[in-house]
Design a protein around this motif. Sequence first.
Motif, PDB file in Angstrom:
ATOM      1  N   SER A 188      47.606  55.074 -19.193  1.00 47.11           N
ATOM      2  CA  SER A 188      47.841  54.215 -20.356  1.00 47.11           C
ATOM      3  C   SER A 188      49.333  54.091 -20.657  1.00 47.11           C
ATOM      4  CB  SER A 188      47.107  54.762 -21.589  1.00 47.11           C
ATOM      5  OG  SER A 188      45.709  54.732 -21.412  1.00 47.11           O
ATOM      6  N   THR A 191      51.520  51.944 -19.958  1.00 41.45           N
ATOM      7  CA  THR A 191      52.076  50.638 -20.318  1.00 41.45           C
ATOM      8  C   THR A 191      51.736  50.227 -21.741  1.00 41.45           C
ATOM      9  OG1 THR A 191      50.124  49.465 -19.481  1.00 41.45           O
ATOM     10  CG2 THR A 191      51.921  49.869 -17.906  1.00 41.45           C
ATOM     11  N   ALA A 192      50.869  50.999 -22.417  1.00 42.95           N
ATOM     12  CA  ALA A 192      50.355  50.579 -23.723  1.00 42.95           C
ATOM     13  C   ALA A 192      51.128  51.226 -24.869  1.00 42.95           C
ATOM     14  CB  ALA A 192      48.877  50.927 -23.836  1.00 42.95           C
ATOM     15  N   ARG A 251      48.121  49.096 -30.400  1.00 43.77           N
ATOM     16  CA  ARG A 251      46.713  49.490 -30.431  1.00 43.77           C
ATOM     17  C   ARG A 251      45.770  48.339 -30.752  1.00 43.77           C
ATOM     18  NH1 ARG A 251      45.304  54.830 -30.180  1.00 43.77           N
ATOM     19  NH2 ARG A 251      47.065  56.249 -29.900  1.00 43.77           N
ATOM     20  N   VAL A 279      43.771  45.522 -29.637  1.00 45.45           N
ATOM     21  CA  VAL A 279      43.297  45.154 -28.308  1.00 45.45           C
ATOM     22  C   VAL A 279      42.751  43.728 -28.322  1.00 45.45           C
ATOM     23  CG1 VAL A 279      41.594  45.667 -26.511  1.00 45.45           C
ATOM     24  CG2 VAL A 279      42.803  47.533 -27.666  1.00 45.45           C
ATOM     25  N   VAL A 327      47.320  42.820 -24.930  1.00 45.15           N
ATOM     26  CA  VAL A 327      46.890  44.208 -24.759  1.00 45.15           C
ATOM     27  C   VAL A 327      45.439  44.209 -24.285  1.00 45.15           C
ATOM     28  CG1 VAL A 327      46.616  46.463 -25.856  1.00 45.15           C
ATOM     29  CG2 VAL A 327      48.411  44.900 -26.652  1.00 45.15           C
ATOM     30  N   ALA A 384      42.093  46.708 -22.456  1.00 44.88           N
ATOM     31  CA  ALA A 384      41.555  48.047 -22.241  1.00 44.88           C
ATOM     32  C   ALA A 384      40.550  47.978 -21.095  1.00 44.88           C
ATOM     33  CB  ALA A 384      40.872  48.573 -23.507  1.00 44.88           C
ATOM     34  N   PRO A 405      48.500  45.421 -15.464  1.00 45.90           N
ATOM     35  CA  PRO A 405      49.787  45.305 -16.150  1.00 45.90           C
ATOM     36  C   PRO A 405      50.904  44.813 -15.231  1.00 45.90           C
ATOM     37  CG  PRO A 405      48.688  47.325 -16.810  1.00 45.90           C
ATOM     38  CD  PRO A 405      47.899  46.766 -15.664  1.00 45.90           C
ATOM     39  N   GLN A 457      49.932  44.941 -21.643  1.00 45.65           N
ATOM     40  CA  GLN A 457      49.791  46.373 -21.873  1.00 45.65           C
ATOM     41  C   GLN A 457      48.348  46.789 -21.558  1.00 45.65           C
ATOM     42  OE1 GLN A 457      51.186  47.693 -25.772  1.00 45.65           O
ATOM     43  NE2 GLN A 457      52.434  45.843 -25.954  1.00 45.65           N
ATOM     44  N   TRP A 459      45.295  49.948 -21.788  1.00 42.63           N
ATOM     45  CA  TRP A 459      44.714  51.235 -22.165  1.00 42.63           C
ATOM     46  C   TRP A 459      43.607  51.595 -21.180  1.00 42.63           C
ATOM     47  CZ3 TRP A 459      46.957  54.137 -25.788  1.00 42.63           C
ATOM     48  CH2 TRP A 459      47.728  53.522 -26.786  1.00 42.63           C
ATOM     49  N   TRP A 481      42.317  50.069 -30.298  1.00 43.53           N
ATOM     50  CA  TRP A 481      42.144  51.233 -29.431  1.00 43.53           C
ATOM     51  C   TRP A 481      42.164  52.522 -30.252  1.00 43.53           C
ATOM     52  CZ3 TRP A 481      40.419  51.894 -24.694  1.00 43.53           C
ATOM     53  CH2 TRP A 481      40.587  53.145 -24.088  1.00 43.53           C
TER      54      TRP A 481
END
Length: 428
Positions: free
Chosen positions: A301, A303-304, A307, A309, A388, A390, A401, A407, A409, A425
């Motif tokens: 994770s 690159t994240a 939060r 998403v 973003v 996940a 990414p 980004q 997750w 997230w």
Amino acid sequence: MLLTPADERMLAGEEGPAIRAALELLVRYGELMGAERLIDTDNVCGANLFGPRHARVLGTTDPAALFSRFSLDLDETVDVPPFRAHSCQLIGPRDRDRWDLQGVAPVDAAAMDDSERYLVDKGVDLLSTCTPYQVGNVPRFGEHCAWMESSAVVYINSVLGARTNTEGRESSAASMLTGRTPYCGYHLDGHRRATHLVEVRHPVVTTEDWNVLGYWVGEQVQEAVPVLTGPGLTHGAGAPTPVQLKQFGAAAASSGDVEMYHLPGVTPEARTVEQALAGREPDAVSVFDAAAHAGTVASLSRTATDREVDFVMIGCPHASLEQVREVAELLEGRHLADSTTLWVFTPRTLRAMAERSGYVETIEKAGARVLSDTCPAIGQFLPPGTRVFATDSAKQAHYLPAITGVQGWFGSVRTCVTAALEGRWQDA
């Protein structure tokens, strides 16, 4: 390279210019790989469905021209006969039914339809998945194959005991046409023995754990062949399922270039660590412990930072029916956050089974979508406005990414679905 009389005839052009080009390509490739000869194969999986990126480069959507240029490395368009080997199309650039969700233009979708028809006319099975072994192409133990797709290669080499190197578009297309492949690399016994020992001292139980372990192993051994050992790893509750082996291999092939591994008691070619190593000492010993686990989870994770998403992606490699069912159970009677999109990717055949079982209806009532034939990394597409995402896949967390600049997750299916429901997230 030693060629058979049949090889010589193909190379001389007696079976036409496409066969000659294919055999020339295999000879060049084999010589670079140090192969002494070619061997027969009747199980080839490649990627010869061409999308708009290829058409723009060549300035045409003609399937014959695209195949000649990109699959046979020819500047001229040649007549291609039906393929000699049993051949399958791997994952492609679009979902044949839901290309509009990807933002594919109608004209591009029509051109890809033409490309599919061209392949079918040559005898290709349009499995259109990165996991052909989930939908009918299950090579037998010891069978010589010529497959593309790193996660599929490591699975059939390791879990099934078939034999293939990681082929490219050109070499797999050449094998489709000739039924031949260079006898080198993982086709040879000596290359299949383990070179590195991995001692697993941290519990590996869930599918998320197997993703994490695979990603860490790939970083440690790179292109080598690891053998894994550890308490409870190969029997009882700790024994991995086929899904977990699928995720493990895909992760190891992403962070490294692992094409084969041994898990004594689970994979078929070695019953013990000593047998996997062929009686030799390992080149290196690595220990997967709690610190390695925690560090890898954080790395996946890395690159994240945000939060909130926008997008959740599940199904890399393509989800099994059990994985689709798990998503359906988690979404039952609920609805996604307005700000978040959830896409589940599974082979077309399994999507049909999931529809019949009611899983697709449950997932889509919640606002998510079930897609096939492609994935965001291969097709290079995301829902509009995605910043973003996940995912439950270490492979997708590794690639997406870098490919799209978003980004990412990484977490369990439950954590990812929760992010889709809440739009945010939350650490597990």
